[in-house]
Design an enzyme around this catalytic site. Structure first.
Site, short mmCIF file in Angstrom:
data_model
loop_
_atom_site.label_atom_id
_atom_site.label_comp_id
_atom_site.label_asym_id
_atom_site.label_seq_id
_atom_site.Cartn_x
_atom_site.Cartn_y
_atom_site.Cartn_z
N TYR A 58 0.84 -1.20 0.00
CA TYR A 58 0.00 0.00 0.00
C TYR A 58 0.88 1.26 0.00
CZ TYR A 58 -3.83 3.11 1.39
OH TYR A 58 -4.78 4.11 1.43
N ASP A 59 1.82 1.30 0.94
CA ASP A 59 2.64 2.51 1.11
C ASP A 59 3.45 2.82 -0.15
OD1 ASP A 59 1.68 1.90 3.60
OD2 ASP A 59 3.60 2.01 4.63
N ASN A 80 -6.28 8.96 8.70
CA ASN A 80 -7.37 8.06 9.13
C ASN A 80 -8.73 8.77 9.12
OD1 ASN A 80 -4.77 7.12 10.35
ND2 ASN A 80 -6.07 5.38 10.88
N VAL A 118 -11.87 2.19 14.24
CA VAL A 118 -13.12 2.84 14.68
C VAL A 118 -14.31 1.90 14.44
CG1 VAL A 118 -14.71 4.76 14.31
CG2 VAL A 118 -12.25 5.18 14.35
N SER A 119 -14.40 1.35 13.24
CA SER A 119 -15.53 0.46 12.95
C SER A 119 -15.43 -0.82 13.80
CB SER A 119 -15.59 0.13 11.46
OG SER A 119 -14.33 -0.27 10.97
N ARG A 147 -3.45 7.71 16.75
CA ARG A 147 -3.95 8.06 15.41
C ARG A 147 -4.77 9.35 15.56
NH1 ARG A 147 -0.96 4.46 14.39
NH2 ARG A 147 -1.21 2.74 12.92
N ASP A 199 3.24 -1.41 12.04
CA ASP A 199 2.14 -0.61 12.59
C ASP A 199 2.72 0.71 13.13
OD1 ASP A 199 -0.12 0.33 13.87
OD2 ASP A 199 -0.59 -1.57 14.84
N1 UDP Z 1 -6.11 -1.44 16.09
C1 UDP Z 1 -6.46 -2.00 17.31
N2 UDP Z 1 -7.55 -2.84 17.33
C2 UDP Z 1 -8.28 -3.13 16.21
C3 UDP Z 1 -7.92 -2.53 14.97
C4 UDP Z 1 -6.81 -1.69 14.96
O1 UDP Z 1 -5.83 -1.76 18.35
O2 UDP Z 1 -9.25 -3.90 16.32
C5 UDP Z 1 -4.96 -0.50 16.05
C6 UDP Z 1 -3.93 -0.83 14.98
O3 UDP Z 1 -2.94 -1.70 15.50
C7 UDP Z 1 -3.37 0.56 14.65
C8 UDP Z 1 -4.53 1.52 14.92
O4 UDP Z 1 -5.47 0.78 15.71
O5 UDP Z 1 -2.31 0.90 15.52
C9 UDP Z 1 -5.21 1.98 13.65
O6 UDP Z 1 -5.43 0.84 12.85
P1 UDP Z 1 -6.28 0.89 11.53
O7 UDP Z 1 -6.23 -0.48 10.93
O8 UDP Z 1 -7.61 1.49 11.80
O9 UDP Z 1 -5.54 1.92 10.58
P2 UDP Z 1 -4.00 2.23 10.22
O10 UDP Z 1 -3.11 1.33 11.02
O11 UDP Z 1 -3.90 2.00 8.76
O12 UDP Z 1 -3.83 3.64 10.62
#
Ligand code: UDP
Length: 311
Positions: free
Chosen positions: A144-145, A173, A187-188, A210, A273
């Site tokens: 992706y990146d 985000n 969030v979801s 985030r 992450d």
């Molecule tokens: N995360 C979490 N629990 C979940 C889903 C995500 O703790 O059920 C954490 C994930 O490890 C990350 C952050 O929330 O550090 C945001 O994750 P997300 O997948 O929403 O987006 P991205 O990592 O792409 O910013």
């Protein structure tokens, strides 16, 4: 105007299509439904100004339009890691195909939705557009990146070589209605877990951060960018309010009840992450006169209302 939105059945794309239709434009929504959802555009298909083009953006296509918003790409780590080679192809070939279309049509404006992921696991905080990032080119997020980074390169090379009027935004985000139930993003996930009476799965100790932008603010930002004469970007779009994942879980629990579960894998051991993320939005404020209006509590309430109707 007639406007092409690639990825128009996706989460942000479907809100953008609705917004542009409301403004009186004709909208062509291109999607292959890899991560986009038919339900997201259900209320739009009866609109005489809306046209669905079911197509994979990695294959060339032809349509006569006045502007292009390029949103086609799975954006959730869960989705883009499912088929990483296809993710790279979508970003890179998709960029070439929309840029070639713009060229063929005499150089129409084309907006690329890039991402905060171009900054990788940032060593500069908050992240300004001048920061070149800290991306691991062989990690699990690289498809992706690096795909999105290469798409930015293509946009700027077409701009320099063919004078294509490009616009590049880096989306941080974003959350809100129309996120897929199985999207996998935080969030979801948290809202769904709380609504289903399950424990909220915080990765590691939840100390990573985030910044969360509500979708209507994001759509306003995309539109402001397209309208801004001579602004090429890249420009960050996001809400600079920064929260730890633990704080986010606590907010959702305060609204819906439930329990938080911390998983055993320490945050630093979750490959790729990013530990922290927060946009510097000075450029968006000064060049686009844009800033987010909806803060996290209000946005969470609106998102919870939506998820209550679909769970
Ligand atoms: N995360 C979490 N629990 C979940 C889903 C995500 O703790 O059920 C954490 C994930 O490890 C990350 C952050 O929330 O550090 C945001 O994750 P997300 O997948 O929403 O987006 P991205 O990592 O792409 O910013």
């Amino acid at each position: 105007m007639k406007i092409l939105v690639t990825g128009g059945a996706g989460f942000i794309g479907s809100h953008l299509c609705a917004f542009l239709l409301d403004q009186g434009h004709q909208v062509v929504c291109l999607d292959n439904f890899f991560s986009g959802q038919r339900e997201n555009i259900e209320s739009l298909v009866s609109n005489k100004n809306f046209e669905l083009m079911e197509h994979d953006i990695t294959q060339p296509f032809d349509v006569t339009v006045d502007q292009i918003y390029n949103l086609a790409c799975p954006a959730s780590p869960k989705y883009y890691q499912k088929n990483p080679v296809e993710t790279v192809r979508t970003s890179v070939l998709g960029a070439i195909n929309v840029l070639e279309l713009s060229k063929k049509l005499g150089g129409i404006p084309v907006l690329q939705t890039s991402t905060s992921e171009v900054y990788g696991d940032p060593e500069v905080h908050p992240q300004p557009e001048t920061y070149h990032g800290n991306v691991d080119p062989i990690g699990p997020r690289a498809c992706y990146d690096e795909g999105k980074r290469c798409a930015e390169t293509l946009f700027f090379d077409y701009h320099r070589e063919h004078r294509i009027p490009i616009k590049v935004v880096r989306i941080f985000n974003t959350y809100g209605p129309n996120m897929a139930l199985d999207d996998g993003r935080v969030v979801s996930n948290f809202i769904l877990q709380a609504l289903r009476g399950e424990q909220l799965t915080v990765h590691g100790d939840g100390s990573h951060t985030r910044s969360f932008c509500y979708v209507s603010d994001m759509v306003a930002g995309l539109h402001a960018m397209m309208q801004a004469p001579d602004v090429v970007g890249p420009i960050n779009l996001g809400n600079p309010g920064e929260f730890t994942i633990k704080e986010l879980a606590q907010k959702v629990v305060a609204k819906l009840g439930g329990l938080v579960e911390f998983d055993a894998t320490p945050t630093e051991n979750r490959a790729g992450d990013p530990k922290q993320r927060k946009p510097d939005i000075t450029l968006a404020q000064t060049q686009l006169n844009w800033g987010p209006k909806i803060q996290l509590d209000e946005g969470l309430d609106k998102t919870i209302e939506y998820f209550k109707t679909v769970v």
